[in-house]
Scaffold this active site. Structure first.
Site, PDB file in Angstrom:
ATOM      1  N   GLY A   1      36.236  45.245  42.019  1.00 19.05           N
ATOM      2  CA  GLY A   1      36.490  44.038  41.219  1.00 19.05           C
ATOM      3  C   GLY A   1      35.599  42.876  41.624  1.00 19.05           C
ATOM      4  O   GLY A   1      34.530  43.053  42.215  1.00 19.05           O
ATOM      5  N   ASP A   2      36.056  41.677  41.328  1.00 16.73           N
ATOM      6  CA  ASP A   2      35.256  40.475  41.575  1.00 16.73           C
ATOM      7  C   ASP A   2      35.291  39.988  43.019  1.00 16.73           C
ATOM      8  O   ASP A   2      34.397  39.262  43.456  1.00 16.73           O
ATOM      9  CB  ASP A   2      35.761  39.334  40.680  1.00 16.73           C
ATOM     10  CG  ASP A   2      37.228  38.993  40.987  1.00 16.73           C
ATOM     11  OD1 ASP A   2      38.051  39.928  41.098  1.00 16.73           O
ATOM     12  OD2 ASP A   2      37.553  37.802  41.125  1.00 16.73           O
TER      13      ASP A   2
ATOM     14  N   THR B   1      46.194  39.564  45.139  1.00 16.43           N
ATOM     15  CA  THR B   1      45.020  39.298  45.965  1.00 16.43           C
ATOM     16  C   THR B   1      45.205  38.018  46.777  1.00 16.43           C
ATOM     17  O   THR B   1      45.929  37.129  46.354  1.00 16.43           O
ATOM     18  CB  THR B   1      43.836  39.141  44.991  1.00 16.43           C
ATOM     19  OG1 THR B   1      43.562  40.414  44.455  1.00 16.43           O
ATOM     20  CG2 THR B   1      42.595  38.577  45.615  1.00 16.43           C
TER      21      THR B   1
ATOM     22  N   ARG C   1      36.288  52.029  41.819  1.00 15.41           N
ATOM     23  CA  ARG C   1      36.256  50.775  41.047  1.00 15.41           C
ATOM     24  C   ARG C   1      36.205  49.562  41.996  1.00 15.41           C
ATOM     25  O   ARG C   1      36.914  49.493  42.982  1.00 15.41           O
ATOM     26  CB  ARG C   1      37.497  50.688  40.156  1.00 15.41           C
ATOM     27  CG  ARG C   1      37.594  49.383  39.327  1.00 15.41           C
ATOM     28  CD  ARG C   1      38.406  48.338  40.026  1.00 15.41           C
ATOM     29  NE  ARG C   1      38.551  47.114  39.224  1.00 15.41           N
ATOM     30  CZ  ARG C   1      39.048  45.968  39.712  1.00 15.41           C
ATOM     31  NH1 ARG C   1      39.443  45.899  40.955  1.00 15.41           N
ATOM     32  NH2 ARG C   1      39.132  44.907  38.953  1.00 15.41           N
TER      33      ARG C   1
ATOM     34  N   THR D   1      41.350  34.962  41.793  1.00 14.13           N
ATOM     35  CA  THR D   1      42.294  36.072  41.636  1.00 14.13           C
ATOM     36  C   THR D   1      42.546  36.287  40.150  1.00 14.13           C
ATOM     37  O   THR D   1      42.623  35.333  39.386  1.00 14.13           O
ATOM     38  CB  THR D   1      43.625  35.798  42.363  1.00 14.13           C
ATOM     39  OG1 THR D   1      44.552  36.841  42.001  1.00 14.13           O
ATOM     40  CG2 THR D   1      44.220  34.455  41.998  1.00 14.13           C
ATOM     41  N   GLY D   2      42.661  37.543  39.766  1.00 13.72           N
ATOM     42  CA  GLY D   2      42.907  37.846  38.352  1.00 13.72           C
ATOM     43  C   GLY D   2      42.165  39.091  37.941  1.00 13.72           C
ATOM     44  O   GLY D   2      41.762  39.891  38.790  1.00 13.72           O
ATOM     45  N   THR D   3      41.972  39.266  36.657  1.00 14.62           N
ATOM     46  CA  THR D   3      41.297  40.457  36.138  1.00 14.62           C
ATOM     47  C   THR D   3      39.820  40.408  36.514  1.00 14.62           C
ATOM     48  O   THR D   3      39.018  39.717  35.883  1.00 14.62           O
ATOM     49  CB  THR D   3      41.456  40.532  34.613  1.00 14.62           C
ATOM     50  OG1 THR D   3      41.382  39.208  34.086  1.00 14.62           O
ATOM     51  CG2 THR D   3      42.804  41.105  34.243  1.00 14.62           C
ATOM     52  N   GLY D   4      39.492  41.162  37.556  1.00  7.93           N
ATOM     53  CA  GLY D   4      38.186  41.060  38.194  1.00  7.93           C
ATOM     54  C   GLY D   4      37.011  41.233  37.258  1.00  7.93           C
ATOM     55  O   GLY D   4      35.987  40.539  37.390  1.00  7.93           O
TER      56      GLY D   4
HETATM   57  N1  ASP Z   1      40.700  40.123  41.246  1.00  8.43           N
HETATM   58  C1  ASP Z   1      41.227  41.341  41.829  1.00  8.43           C
HETATM   59  C2  ASP Z   1      40.434  42.522  41.320  1.00  8.43           C
HETATM   60  O1  ASP Z   1      40.117  42.554  40.154  1.00  8.43           O
HETATM   61  C3  ASP Z   1      42.681  41.578  41.533  1.00  8.43           C
HETATM   62  C4  ASP Z   1      43.625  40.421  41.806  1.00  8.43           C
HETATM   63  O2  ASP Z   1      43.209  39.262  41.831  1.00  8.43           O
HETATM   64  O3  ASP Z   1      44.845  40.677  41.998  1.00  8.43           O
HETATM   65  O4  ASP Z   1      40.182  43.424  42.084  1.00  8.43           O
END
Ligand code: ASP
Length: 317
Positions: free
Chosen positions: A214-215, A184, A212, A235-238
């Site tokens: 995300g954040d 991201t 789906r 960025t990360g597990t949304g």
């Molecule tokens: N945060 C993003 C999501 O969950 C993914 C990412 O940061 O790579 O959609």
């Protein structure tokens, strides 16, 4: 006092992975943003431009080179926020809008609404005269390969690692993305007037269920800006960033608990970890402090701090 930071995603990375191309792209895009800000651009214009550049770069998981959903299609999310008055715009699951972040800005400035999704968002993009593309415009061979791999293994994959196993409730055992494309993208900036802005754009997760979200496009989670507190892009597990209410959590710590930006960022990241997530954020507060915390092994990032120089780092360095 001009400041900026950009990111190209966070994740687990083996020491040997070659990141020169990503570093060079981050350097080039940060230079463009810095030049804009030095020439008097607003933070809003600078973060939009830097995120558009990152969307155009196939090395990152946004725009061209965004990851693919279970059906082999891109579904792109983006948001932008103006720290002056919390004006914001967000789009989710777009497939035909050439620049999701540009559309997010148009939502903010040219519609009475804050958030659009799917076909309606793409229709708005066309109605507002923004560039329309076929979904194939975003798809790269690398992302097709990654999707095939994820489907063979039956996992839903955070771009740069595999923290998400479809069937498992655990969020550990990350795997390095050996294919060399990461994350991201996002940008935060403070312009010469002291105004803050943030923008984020993503393809989300490889092999995600269609629909789906995300954040990234969730204001107050993955994207947030308020001149009284800070500009933040995550960025990360949304899912964990949404549960943590990341942006609002940092804002609350700054405004009500009078924490420093570093403390507020670390605390919010602690909440993300508590909910089983990993990743990081780039943040700039009203006074120009920068924090770039992450709890994964790497976060692709570039920034301009007090010395006016551009720094680029992936892991610790
Ligand atoms: N945060 C993003 C999501 O969950 C993914 C990412 O940061 O790579 O959609």
């Amino acid at each position: 006092m001009i400041r900026l930071a950009i990111h190209g995603g966070a994740g687990e990375l083996d020491a040997g992975v070659d990141t020169r191309e990503q570093r060079a792209a981050l350097q080039r895009i940060a230079e463009e943003g810095l030049q804009m800000l030095r020439q008097g651009a607003t933070s809003l214009d600078a973060v939009e431009r830097m995120v558009i550049r990152l969307e155009e770069c196939p090395l990152f998981n946004a725009g061209i080179g965004g990851v693919l959903n279970r059906d082999g299609l891109p579904e792109l999310d983006a948001a932008i926020m103006d720290g002056r008055d919390r004006a914001c715009g967000a789009v989710a699951g777009v497939q035909r809008s050439k620049s999701p972040v540009r559309l997010a800005r148009a939502v903010m400035e040219r519609s009475p609404h804050v958030m659009f999704m799917g076909a309606g968002a793409d229709a708005l993009n066309a109605e507002l005269g923004l560039e329309v593309v076929e979904p194939a415009y975003f798809i790269t061979e690398l992302r097709r390969r990654q999707l095939r791999k994820a489907q063979t293994q039956n996992v839903i994959v955070l771009d740069h690692d595999s923290a998400y196993a479809e069937s498992a409730a655990t969020h550990d055992s990350p795997r390095t993305d050996a294919d060399g494309a990461f994350g991201t993208v996002g940008a935060v900036a403070r312009d010469a007037r002291g105004d803050l802005a943030a923008a984020t754009s993503t393809g989300g997760l490889t092999n995600k269920h269609p629909g789906r979200i995300g954040d990234t496009p969730v204001i107050g989670a993955g994207t947030f800006a308020d001149n009284r507190s800070a500009a933040i892009s995550c960025t990360g597990t949304g899912e964990a960033f949404i549960r943590a209410g990341f942006g609002f959590e940092v804002d609350a710590r700054l405004r009500y608990a009078h924490a420093s930006l570093a403390e507020a960022g670390a605390h919010a990241l602690g909440r993300v970890a508590h909910y089983g997530g990993r990743g990081g954020c780039i943040a700039i507060d009203h006074a120009g402090h920068i924090a770039l915390p992450f709890n994964s092994s790497a976060m692709f990032r570039a920034w301009v701090a007090e010395d006016g120089r551009i720094g680029v780092a992936v892991g610790e360095t």
